[in-house]
Design a protein around this motif. Sequence first.
Motif, PDB file in Angstrom:
ATOM      1  N   GLU A 141      45.922   3.749 -19.887  1.00 25.97           N
ATOM      2  CA  GLU A 141      46.501   4.876 -19.154  1.00 25.97           C
ATOM      3  C   GLU A 141      45.411   5.672 -18.434  1.00 25.97           C
ATOM      4  O   GLU A 141      45.566   6.033 -17.270  1.00 25.97           O
ATOM      5  CB  GLU A 141      47.311   5.781 -20.077  1.00 25.97           C
ATOM      6  CG  GLU A 141      47.990   6.905 -19.303  1.00 25.97           C
ATOM      7  CD  GLU A 141      49.054   7.639 -20.092  1.00 25.97           C
ATOM      8  OE1 GLU A 141      49.463   8.712 -19.622  1.00 25.97           O
ATOM      9  OE2 GLU A 141      49.487   7.144 -21.142  1.00 25.97           O
ATOM     10  N   LYS A 142      44.307   5.945 -19.116  1.00 26.36           N
ATOM     11  CA  LYS A 142      43.195   6.664 -18.471  1.00 26.36           C
ATOM     12  C   LYS A 142      42.623   5.851 -17.319  1.00 26.36           C
ATOM     13  O   LYS A 142      42.282   6.402 -16.262  1.00 26.36           O
ATOM     14  CB  LYS A 142      42.099   6.977 -19.493  1.00 26.36           C
ATOM     15  CG  LYS A 142      42.444   8.107 -20.418  1.00 26.36           C
ATOM     16  CD  LYS A 142      41.299   8.433 -21.351  1.00 26.36           C
ATOM     17  CE  LYS A 142      41.703   9.550 -22.314  1.00 26.36           C
ATOM     18  NZ  LYS A 142      40.664   9.813 -23.309  1.00 26.36           N
ATOM     19  N   GLN A 143      42.513   4.537 -17.508  1.00 29.15           N
ATOM     20  CA  GLN A 143      41.997   3.704 -16.422  1.00 29.15           C
ATOM     21  C   GLN A 143      42.955   3.697 -15.234  1.00 29.15           C
ATOM     22  O   GLN A 143      42.515   3.763 -14.081  1.00 29.15           O
ATOM     23  CB  GLN A 143      41.730   2.278 -16.910  1.00 29.15           C
ATOM     24  CG  GLN A 143      40.485   2.188 -17.762  1.00 29.15           C
ATOM     25  CD  GLN A 143      39.973   0.775 -17.886  1.00 29.15           C
ATOM     26  OE1 GLN A 143      40.019   0.001 -16.933  1.00 29.15           O
ATOM     27  NE2 GLN A 143      39.467   0.444 -19.057  1.00 29.15           N
ATOM     28  N   CYS A 144      44.254   3.634 -15.492  1.00 28.04           N
ATOM     29  CA  CYS A 144      45.241   3.676 -14.400  1.00 28.04           C
ATOM     30  C   CYS A 144      45.106   4.966 -13.600  1.00 28.04           C
ATOM     31  O   CYS A 144      45.030   4.944 -12.365  1.00 28.04           O
ATOM     32  CB  CYS A 144      46.660   3.572 -14.943  1.00 28.04           C
ATOM     33  SG  CYS A 144      47.121   1.950 -15.567  1.00 28.04           S
ATOM     34  N   ARG A 145      45.057   6.083 -14.303  1.00 30.49           N
ATOM     35  CA  ARG A 145      44.965   7.374 -13.605  1.00 30.49           C
ATOM     36  C   ARG A 145      43.666   7.475 -12.812  1.00 30.49           C
ATOM     37  O   ARG A 145      43.644   7.997 -11.691  1.00 30.49           O
ATOM     38  CB  ARG A 145      45.124   8.520 -14.591  1.00 30.49           C
ATOM     39  CG  ARG A 145      46.528   8.542 -15.197  1.00 30.49           C
ATOM     40  CD  ARG A 145      46.826   9.773 -16.009  1.00 30.49           C
ATOM     41  NE  ARG A 145      48.094   9.639 -16.725  1.00 30.49           N
ATOM     42  CZ  ARG A 145      49.297   9.701 -16.183  1.00 30.49           C
ATOM     43  NH1 ARG A 145      49.418   9.892 -14.886  1.00 30.49           N
ATOM     44  NH2 ARG A 145      50.386   9.575 -16.923  1.00 30.49           N
ATOM     45  N   ALA A 146      42.562   6.957 -13.354  1.00 30.99           N
ATOM     46  CA  ALA A 146      41.275   7.001 -12.662  1.00 30.99           C
ATOM     47  C   ALA A 146      41.275   6.098 -11.425  1.00 30.99           C
ATOM     48  O   ALA A 146      40.770   6.483 -10.368  1.00 30.99           O
ATOM     49  CB  ALA A 146      40.143   6.605 -13.612  1.00 30.99           C
ATOM     50  N   VAL A 147      41.854   4.915 -11.533  1.00 28.68           N
ATOM     51  CA  VAL A 147      41.879   4.017 -10.380  1.00 28.68           C
ATOM     52  C   VAL A 147      42.794   4.578  -9.291  1.00 28.68           C
ATOM     53  O   VAL A 147      42.475   4.494  -8.100  1.00 28.68           O
ATOM     54  CB  VAL A 147      42.255   2.566 -10.772  1.00 28.68           C
ATOM     55  CG1 VAL A 147      43.722   2.391 -11.050  1.00 28.68           C
ATOM     56  CG2 VAL A 147      41.819   1.583  -9.707  1.00 28.68           C
ATOM     57  N   PHE A 148      43.909   5.200  -9.666  1.00 31.68           N
ATOM     58  CA  PHE A 148      44.780   5.807  -8.657  1.00 31.68           C
ATOM     59  C   PHE A 148      44.047   6.934  -7.931  1.00 31.68           C
ATOM     60  O   PHE A 148      44.170   7.099  -6.717  1.00 31.68           O
ATOM     61  CB  PHE A 148      46.074   6.330  -9.280  1.00 31.68           C
ATOM     62  CG  PHE A 148      46.954   5.262  -9.900  1.00 31.68           C
ATOM     63  CD1 PHE A 148      46.776   3.908  -9.624  1.00 31.68           C
ATOM     64  CD2 PHE A 148      47.963   5.618 -10.766  1.00 31.68           C
ATOM     65  CE1 PHE A 148      47.582   2.941 -10.199  1.00 31.68           C
ATOM     66  CE2 PHE A 148      48.788   4.658 -11.344  1.00 31.68           C
ATOM     67  CZ  PHE A 148      48.597   3.317 -11.062  1.00 31.68           C
ATOM     68  N   GLU A 149      43.268   7.704  -8.663  1.00 36.20           N
ATOM     69  CA  GLU A 149      42.481   8.778  -8.045  1.00 36.20           C
ATOM     70  C   GLU A 149      41.436   8.200  -7.084  1.00 36.20           C
ATOM     71  O   GLU A 149      41.230   8.719  -5.989  1.00 36.20           O
ATOM     72  CB  GLU A 149      41.808   9.637  -9.119  1.00 36.20           C
ATOM     73  CG  GLU A 149      40.886  10.706  -8.572  1.00 36.20           C
ATOM     74  CD  GLU A 149      41.577  11.766  -7.720  1.00 36.20           C
ATOM     75  OE1 GLU A 149      40.865  12.552  -7.069  1.00 36.20           O
ATOM     76  OE2 GLU A 149      42.830  11.837  -7.694  1.00 36.20           O
ATOM     77  N   ASN A 150      40.771   7.125  -7.470  1.00 33.18           N
ATOM     78  CA  ASN A 150      39.772   6.514  -6.596  1.00 33.18           C
ATOM     79  C   ASN A 150      40.405   5.945  -5.331  1.00 33.18           C
ATOM     80  O   ASN A 150      39.829   6.048  -4.242  1.00 33.18           O
ATOM     81  CB  ASN A 150      38.982   5.445  -7.351  1.00 33.18           C
ATOM     82  CG  ASN A 150      38.038   6.037  -8.370  1.00 33.18           C
ATOM     83  OD1 ASN A 150      37.678   7.213  -8.299  1.00 33.18           O
ATOM     84  ND2 ASN A 150      37.645   5.236  -9.343  1.00 33.18           N
TER      85      ASN A 150
END
Length: 171
Positions: A89-98
């Motif tokens: 979940e943290k990786q998903c949110r970080a990749v969406f932000e990038n």
Amino acid sequence: MYIGGQSVCASKPKLVRLFTHRAGNRGSKKMSRFIESPRAPEPVGAFPHAKRVGNLLFLSGIGPRVRGSKEIPGVTLDSAGNVASYDIEKQCRAVFENVRLVLEDAGASWNDIVDVTVFLTNMKKDFPIYNRVYAERFAGEGNPNPTRTTIEVTALPTPIAIELKVIAALG
């Protein structure tokens, strides 16, 4: 902002490196621009963050890394540098932000997204969480509702569990 090697004032204080080149196939006059975002994590290879051709913007594979460091949100490495645990979940949110950062630095917005290809390293374990988080940002009224393909891969170039490749259509 740099366009064709020349400094141009922009309304936001940021530096986006754009490289323009003319396609050379059979006299084609189609222009393309390579975009390097000053805010998104540096690419892990010899490629730009994005390339604009006509009204289409093609983003290279974008992961959840943090610019200027080797940090990956939600990843815990052991003493040998191997992934001990990760939070999809943290990786998903970080990749969406990038992805958002690259889009904005290229002059696009989240709602310009028309197609997304997602690479997961563990489809069975991660898909339910990824799909829920994806729906929050991409599906429904007020979101881009792009076409999507999700593929499981054995590994990605850095110890990440998700990477997105995005196409956006600009005005």
